[in-house]
Design a protein around this motif. Structure first.
Motif, mmCIF file in Angstrom:
data_model
loop_
_atom_site.group_PDB
_atom_site.id
_atom_site.type_symbol
_atom_site.label_atom_id
_atom_site.label_comp_id
_atom_site.label_asym_id
_atom_site.label_seq_id
_atom_site.Cartn_x
_atom_site.Cartn_y
_atom_site.Cartn_z
ATOM 1 N N THR A 13 -2.848 28.455 -26.719
ATOM 2 C CA THR A 13 -2.807 28.168 -25.292
ATOM 3 C C THR A 13 -2.955 26.659 -25.164
ATOM 4 O O THR A 13 -3.991 26.099 -25.491
ATOM 5 N N SER A 14 -1.918 26.008 -24.723
ATOM 6 C CA SER A 14 -1.889 24.548 -24.765
ATOM 7 C C SER A 14 -2.821 23.909 -23.748
ATOM 8 O O SER A 14 -3.309 22.820 -23.962
ATOM 9 N N SER A 15 -3.106 24.573 -22.631
ATOM 10 C CA SER A 15 -3.901 23.918 -21.604
ATOM 11 C C SER A 15 -5.281 24.541 -21.417
ATOM 12 O O SER A 15 -6.100 23.987 -20.702
ATOM 13 N N GLY A 16 -5.563 25.659 -22.030
ATOM 14 C CA GLY A 16 -6.828 26.352 -21.810
ATOM 15 C C GLY A 16 -8.054 25.563 -22.205
ATOM 16 O O GLY A 16 -8.804 25.082 -21.351
ATOM 17 N N PRO A 17 -8.311 25.374 -23.481
ATOM 18 C CA PRO A 17 -9.521 24.652 -23.899
ATOM 19 C C PRO A 17 -9.486 23.173 -23.530
ATOM 20 O O PRO A 17 -10.515 22.571 -23.282
ATOM 21 N N ARG A 18 -8.305 22.597 -23.487
ATOM 22 C CA ARG A 18 -8.209 21.166 -23.202
ATOM 23 C C ARG A 18 -8.639 20.849 -21.776
ATOM 24 O O ARG A 18 -9.316 19.846 -21.528
ATOM 25 N N VAL A 19 -8.289 21.698 -20.819
ATOM 26 C CA VAL A 19 -8.663 21.470 -19.424
ATOM 27 C C VAL A 19 -10.178 21.534 -19.280
ATOM 28 O O VAL A 19 -10.788 20.691 -18.611
ATOM 29 N N GLY A 20 -10.807 22.507 -19.917
ATOM 30 C CA GLY A 20 -12.261 22.624 -19.855
ATOM 31 C C GLY A 20 -12.955 21.419 -20.458
ATOM 32 O O GLY A 20 -13.977 20.947 -19.948
ATOM 33 N N LEU A 21 -12.403 20.899 -21.537
ATOM 34 C CA LEU A 21 -12.987 19.724 -22.177
ATOM 35 C C LEU A 21 -12.878 18.503 -21.283
ATOM 36 O O LEU A 21 -13.826 17.726 -21.139
ATOM 37 N N ILE A 22 -11.737 18.327 -20.639
ATOM 38 C CA ILE A 22 -11.548 17.174 -19.749
ATOM 39 C C ILE A 22 -12.469 17.273 -18.537
ATOM 40 O O ILE A 22 -13.111 16.291 -18.149
ATOM 41 N N VAL A 23 -12.569 18.459 -17.947
ATOM 42 C CA VAL A 23 -13.448 18.642 -16.796
ATOM 43 C C VAL A 23 -14.902 18.386 -17.187
ATOM 44 O O VAL A 23 -15.650 17.715 -16.461
ATOM 45 N N GLY A 24 -15.303 18.877 -18.344
ATOM 46 C CA GLY A 24 -16.670 18.640 -18.821
ATOM 47 C C GLY A 24 -16.953 17.163 -19.042
ATOM 48 O O GLY A 24 -18.041 16.669 -18.726
ATOM 49 N N ALA A 25 -15.980 16.441 -19.591
ATOM 50 C CA ALA A 25 -16.161 15.009 -19.827
ATOM 51 C C ALA A 25 -16.269 14.254 -18.510
ATOM 52 O O ALA A 25 -17.109 13.342 -18.366
ATOM 53 N N VAL A 26 -15.469 14.617 -17.515
ATOM 54 C CA VAL A 26 -15.529 13.954 -16.201
ATOM 55 C C VAL A 26 -16.881 14.205 -15.543
ATOM 56 O O VAL A 26 -17.502 13.292 -14.983
ATOM 57 N N ILE A 27 -17.367 15.436 -15.628
ATOM 58 C CA ILE A 27 -18.675 15.762 -15.048
ATOM 59 C C ILE A 27 -19.787 14.999 -15.758
ATOM 60 O O ILE A 27 -20.710 14.478 -15.118
ATOM 61 N N ALA A 28 -19.699 14.905 -17.087
ATOM 62 C CA ALA A 28 -20.720 14.177 -17.849
ATOM 63 C C ALA A 28 -20.737 12.699 -17.471
ATOM 64 O O ALA A 28 -21.806 12.094 -17.291
ATOM 65 N N VAL A 29 -19.562 12.096 -17.321
ATOM 66 C CA VAL A 29 -19.494 10.685 -16.925
ATOM 67 C C VAL A 29 -20.051 10.499 -15.524
ATOM 68 O O VAL A 29 -20.773 9.527 -15.251
ATOM 69 N N ALA A 30 -19.760 11.433 -14.615
ATOM 70 C CA ALA A 30 -20.272 11.330 -13.250
ATOM 71 C C ALA A 30 -21.794 11.431 -13.228
ATOM 72 O O ALA A 30 -22.470 10.691 -12.502
ATOM 73 N N ILE A 31 -22.362 12.332 -14.041
ATOM 74 C CA ILE A 31 -23.825 12.479 -14.091
ATOM 75 C C ILE A 31 -24.464 11.226 -14.670
ATOM 76 O O ILE A 31 -25.475 10.732 -14.146
ATOM 77 N N ILE A 32 -23.875 10.686 -15.740
ATOM 78 C CA ILE A 32 -24.438 9.456 -16.338
ATOM 79 C C ILE A 32 -24.339 8.307 -15.353
ATOM 80 O O ILE A 32 -25.281 7.502 -15.239
ATOM 81 N N ALA A 33 -23.242 8.196 -14.609
ATOM 82 C CA ALA A 33 -23.103 7.116 -13.628
ATOM 83 C C ALA A 33 -24.131 7.280 -12.501
ATOM 84 O O ALA A 33 -24.726 6.296 -12.048
ATOM 85 N N ALA A 34 -24.375 8.510 -12.064
ATOM 86 C CA ALA A 34 -25.349 8.741 -11.008
ATOM 87 C C ALA A 34 -26.761 8.396 -11.471
ATOM 88 O O ALA A 34 -27.541 7.767 -10.745
ATOM 89 N N VAL A 35 -27.099 8.776 -12.692
ATOM 90 C CA VAL A 35 -28.431 8.461 -13.226
ATOM 91 C C VAL A 35 -28.587 6.941 -13.385
ATOM 92 O O VAL A 35 -29.650 6.375 -13.042
ATOM 93 N N ALA A 36 -27.566 6.268 -13.882
ATOM 94 C CA ALA A 36 -27.632 4.815 -14.023
ATOM 95 C C ALA A 36 -27.749 4.130 -12.663
ATOM 96 O O ALA A 36 -28.517 3.170 -12.499
ATOM 97 N N TRP A 37 -27.025 4.636 -11.675
ATOM 98 C CA TRP A 37 -27.080 4.051 -10.329
ATOM 99 C C TRP A 37 -28.483 4.218 -9.736
ATOM 100 O O TRP A 37 -29.030 3.308 -9.143
#
Length: 63
Positions: A35-59
Motif C-alpha cells: 500500500t503506497s500511501s498507507g503507512p507513509r501518510v501516518g508517518l508524515i502526520v505524526g512528524a507534523v504533530i511532533a514538530v507542532a508540539i515541540i514548537a509549542a513547548v519551545a514557544w
C-alpha cells in the motif's frame, strides 16, 4: 536396543525441524501487495504533530 536411525544426523527427536521444513515447503508463494500511501501518510502526520508540539513547548518556554 539397536539404533534404527543411523548416523546420518538428520533425525530430530522433537520433530520440529521436519515440521518447519514441511511448513516452509508448503507455504503459498503469493507476492505481497504494497500500500503506497498507507503507512507513509501516518508517518508524515505524526512528524507534523511532533514538530507542532515541540514548537509549542519551545514557544511557551521562551515566553
Amino acid at each position: 536396543m539397536a539404533n534404527t536411525q543411523g548416523p546420518q544426523g538428520n533425525y530430530d527427536p522433537a520433530g520440529s525441524t521436519q515440521m518447519f521444513r514441511a511448513f516452509v515447503d508448503e507455504a503459498p508463494q503469493t507476492p505481497q501487495q504494497q500500500t503506497s500511501s498507507g503507512p507513509r501518510v501516518g508517518l508524515i502526520v505524526g512528524a507534523v504533530i511532533a514538530v507542532a508540539i515541540i514548537a509549542a513547548v519551545a514557544w511557551l518556554a521562551l515566553k
